[in-house]
Design an enzyme around this catalytic site. Structure first.
Site, PDB file in Angstrom:
ATOM      1  N   CYS A  68       0.787  -1.198   0.000  1.00 27.76           N
ATOM      2  CA  CYS A  68       0.000   0.000   0.000  1.00 27.76           C
ATOM      3  C   CYS A  68       0.844   1.285   0.000  1.00 27.76           C
ATOM      4  O   CYS A  68       0.349   2.280  -0.484  1.00 27.76           O
ATOM      5  CB  CYS A  68      -0.899  -0.036   1.214  1.00 27.76           C
ATOM      6  SG  CYS A  68      -2.516   0.618   0.988  1.00 27.76           S
ATOM      7  N   ASN A  82       1.954  -0.691  -6.006  1.00 23.70           N
ATOM      8  CA  ASN A  82       0.616  -0.672  -5.414  1.00 23.70           C
ATOM      9  C   ASN A  82      -0.380  -1.007  -6.507  1.00 23.70           C
ATOM     10  O   ASN A  82      -0.219  -0.580  -7.651  1.00 23.70           O
ATOM     11  CB  ASN A  82       0.278   0.707  -4.843  1.00 23.70           C
ATOM     12  CG  ASN A  82       1.015   1.003  -3.566  1.00 23.70           C
ATOM     13  OD1 ASN A  82       1.544   0.109  -2.924  1.00 23.70           O
ATOM     14  ND2 ASN A  82       1.042   2.266  -3.188  1.00 23.70           N
ATOM     15  N   GLY A  83      -1.438  -1.731  -6.145  1.00 17.68           N
ATOM     16  CA  GLY A  83      -2.453  -2.097  -7.126  1.00 17.68           C
ATOM     17  C   GLY A  83      -2.538  -3.600  -7.277  1.00 17.68           C
ATOM     18  O   GLY A  83      -1.933  -4.365  -6.519  1.00 17.68           O
ATOM     19  N   GLU A 143     -22.575   3.415  11.097  1.00 17.19           N
ATOM     20  CA  GLU A 143     -21.205   3.895  11.217  1.00 17.19           C
ATOM     21  C   GLU A 143     -20.611   3.534  12.577  1.00 17.19           C
ATOM     22  O   GLU A 143     -19.447   3.123  12.674  1.00 17.19           O
ATOM     23  CB  GLU A 143     -21.167   5.405  10.996  1.00 17.19           C
ATOM     24  CG  GLU A 143     -19.821   6.064  11.259  1.00 17.19           C
ATOM     25  CD  GLU A 143     -18.687   5.562  10.372  1.00 17.19           C
ATOM     26  OE1 GLU A 143     -17.524   5.860  10.687  1.00 17.19           O
ATOM     27  OE2 GLU A 143     -18.957   4.839   9.376  1.00 17.19           O
ATOM     28  N   GLU A 154     -14.213  -2.431  13.500  1.00 12.67           N
ATOM     29  CA  GLU A 154     -12.906  -2.131  12.908  1.00 12.67           C
ATOM     30  C   GLU A 154     -11.798  -2.106  13.951  1.00 12.67           C
ATOM     31  O   GLU A 154     -10.723  -2.653  13.749  1.00 12.67           O
ATOM     32  CB  GLU A 154     -12.940  -0.762  12.215  1.00 12.67           C
ATOM     33  CG  GLU A 154     -13.601  -0.723  10.863  1.00 12.67           C
ATOM     34  CD  GLU A 154     -13.578   0.678  10.277  1.00 12.67           C
ATOM     35  OE1 GLU A 154     -13.320   0.804   9.074  1.00 12.67           O
ATOM     36  OE2 GLU A 154     -13.827   1.647  11.015  1.00 12.67           O
TER      37      GLU A 154
END
Length: 606
Positions: A2, A102-103, A483, A490
């Site tokens: 990343c 990245n990707g 949220e 998370e």
């Protein structure tokens, strides 16, 4: 992915790259690595890689690991497990080429099969290694030509930086769908996937577009397309200072960023309120009054937290502007062959402005002739550049993987947009003034909520033993519940689900028991009694209840009382104590709060 960082100049490169990696570690932290030109008589490339955090890499660097040109990477695994071998940079068999990437290379398996048949030996499980071999096998004369030839074989996304032992005077970089930013210094050049790694050295940056490449030398740079045509990318000045990325005396970035929200909201409002006409000025919107009145529908696209902000935004737009509006995950929208209506205004929401699913949806909408606005935090990001106009949310740098202040500023920005659209249509001057007064109250009310931090910390300790939690809200409260549920899962890893309070009796009540606490969003609005009825249903089944409300709730075991604003703006405030609740729950459980497992800040892959 990343995080990419690179340097070419006269300074010792390894300490610079380690510093850059530490600033980018929030983007990925499964493994890290460095490759550099060794220089001297022997020349060639040297590399070091390690599973784990940047500090693990630092402890493994050889004593003599010197050079003035290098690239580095901190990884969030997509292909292959986190380990030393799969860490970037990836080198070819002769160690002539080093690549950080990245990707995701979609056709990596086919390329690997082809290259293996040609005799190339792969040592990692990554898609990136094919790039190193493709560049090494190229017979083109320059490094630029070798990289151009290699990327022509690639299907998918990439942001890459490349070293070659035979070209010690340069770094070649390329972008397609994953950010690449050049930093312009004094007789030195930097490259990164994020300005966070650059701002302590330079604030002059060049952001590459998709299909664009660059060659960096110590004293200059040039940009060009993957076809070889020159481009004229010009430097811009980054608005954020290096100090914005420091922890500022807090234990974690999450805690710091929660406490920055009052100032962040003030920044989002500054210079935008028009008291004379009870409206707001949004200069970058590129949407005049005639265009605004022609909008028949609003569709908001985002992922994760941005999607939840969009859900609240859609409700604000419907209430204040009386335009039908809804929000949808961008990752789903782009795959369902949606009907694109010319009278629909599309809004793409992304903290980084680089979220791949959102960016791809924008590109598809633009291809079909839609009007698309961006709501992003990062100036000059891909979504900001590709949309017809938009709103910068001005939250400032957000380092913690878990978004807090950016979510709040996104919702505030939607409030501004809803007011703007409403005042171009049928929203009265009196209602416009009412919303403006409510917006102005927000920073002070946020400070009031944060002053109650000690109580929230104690409540979090009481609920930290839960294995699972339910979050409920009705209409305006439902996206707040979603949220808050996301925040808890998370950062603490506690399983959490959010449901509309009106849906309890249609299934979720089966889950209620003493070991399953419920967090209820109970605003003092026209649905107050309906929400209290939901609390009765839970209490009748021996469920524990933590309410977030504007007054103490008799049926709740505990209530976090938040200050009252206008009904339409209440969701902005009601989520903030639950950010602290998630934070302190995670702290009580000993979690790595800024770097939750399996997650990364900027999701630039599918």
């Amino acid at each position: 992915m990343c995080g990419i960082v690179g340097y070419i100049g006269k300074r010792d490169v390894a300490p610079l790259l380690l510093e850059g990696l530490q600033r980018l570690e929030y983007r990925g932290y499964d493994s890290a690595g460095i490759a550099l030109h060794a220089g001297g008589k022997t020349g060639g490339l040297k590399s070091a890689k390690a599973k784990g955090r940047v500090r693990e890499l630092e402890s493994r660097l050889p004593k003599r690991f010197n050079g003035t040109t290098g690239i580095a990477h901190t990884r969030w695994a997509t292909h292959g497990a986190p380990n030393d071998v799969n860490a970037h940079p990836h080198l070819d068999a002769d160690e002539k080429v080093a690549v950080v990437h990245n990707g995701i290379i979609d056709n990596a398996a086919d390329l690997r099969t082809k290259l293996t048949a040609e005799g190339f030996v792969f040592v990692s499980d990554t898609d990136t290694e094919v790039l190193a071999h493709l560049i090494a096998r190229s017979e083109a004369g320059t490094l630029e030509e070798k990289v151009r030839e290699a990327v022509k074989h690639i299907e998918g996304t990439y942001g890459i930086a490349v070293l070659h032992a035979d070209f010690p005077d340069r770094i070649v970089v390329a972008r397609n769908g994953s950010p690449v930013v050049l930093g312009i210094g004094e007789k030195e050049m930097f490259v990164s996937s994020d300005v966070a790694a650059l701002v302590s050295h330079t604030r002059q940056v060049v952001t590459l577009d998709d299909g664009e490449m660059a060659t960096l030398r110590a004293d200059d740079y040039r940009t060009y397309t993957t076809e070889g045509s020159s481009t004229s990318a010009q430097p811009t000045t980054v608005e954020w200072e290096a100090e914005s990325y420091d922890m500022g005396g807090h234990d974690t970035y999450m805690h710091k960023e929660i406490h920055e929200q009052a100032d962040a909201v003030d920044r989002a409002l500054r210079g935008r309120i028009d008291d004379r006409f009870s409206t707001v000025h949004l200069g970058g919107l590129n949407l005049d009054a005639r265009d605004a009145r022609a909008v028949r529908r609003v569709k908001i696209l985002g992922c994760g937290t941005s999607y939840h902000a969009g859900q609240i935004g859609a409700q604000m737009i419907e209430e204040l502007a009386r335009i039908p509006a809804d929000a949808e995950p961008a990752s789903e929208f782009r795959y369902r062959n949606p009907v694109v209506d010319p009278d629909t205004l599309y809004i793409a929401v992304s903290q980084s402005g680089e979220t791949y699913d959102v960016l791809a949806a924008v590109q598809e909408l633009k291809r079909k002739g839609a009007r698309v606005l961006g709501l992003v935090n990062v100036v000059g990001s891909a979504i900001a550049r590709e949309t017809d106009g938009g709103i910068y949310v001005h939250a400032g740098p957000e380092v913690c993987v878990v978004s807090t202040k950016c979510f709040t500023n996104m919702v505030v920005s939607f409030g501004l947009l809803a007011l703007h659209l409403g005042r171009t249509r049928d929203l009265s001057v009196a209602d416009g003034k009412r919303i403006i007064e409510g917006l102005r109250k927000l920073p002070g009310q946020i400070e009031e909520i944060l002053a109650n931090e000690e109580q929230i910390e104690k409540l979090a300790a009481e609920y930290a033993d839960a294995k699972s939690m339910m979050f409920i809200g009705r209409v305006r409260g439902y996206p707040v519940a979603r949220e808050a549920s996301l925040k808890l899962k998370e950062v603490s890893y506690i399983h959490a689900e959010a449901y509309p309070a009106s849906e309890l009796k249609h299934g979720p009540l089966a889950l209620i028991e003493p070991a399953m606490p419920t967090v209820a969003i109970v605003p003092d609005d026209e649905l107050l009694e309906k929400n209290r009825a939901a609390l009765e249903e839970i209490k009748a089944r021996s469920g524990r209840i933590l309410a977030v409300a504007h007054q103490e709730q008799e049926k709740a075991d505990h209530t976090i009382v938040v200050p009252k604003n206008e009904d339409e703006l209440d969701p902005i405030l009601m989520g903030i104590p639950l950010q602290l609740f998630a934070y302190y729950t995670a702290k009580a459980m000993g979690r790595d709060i800024d770097k939750p497992r399996n997650l990364a800040k900027s999701v630039t892959v599918e």
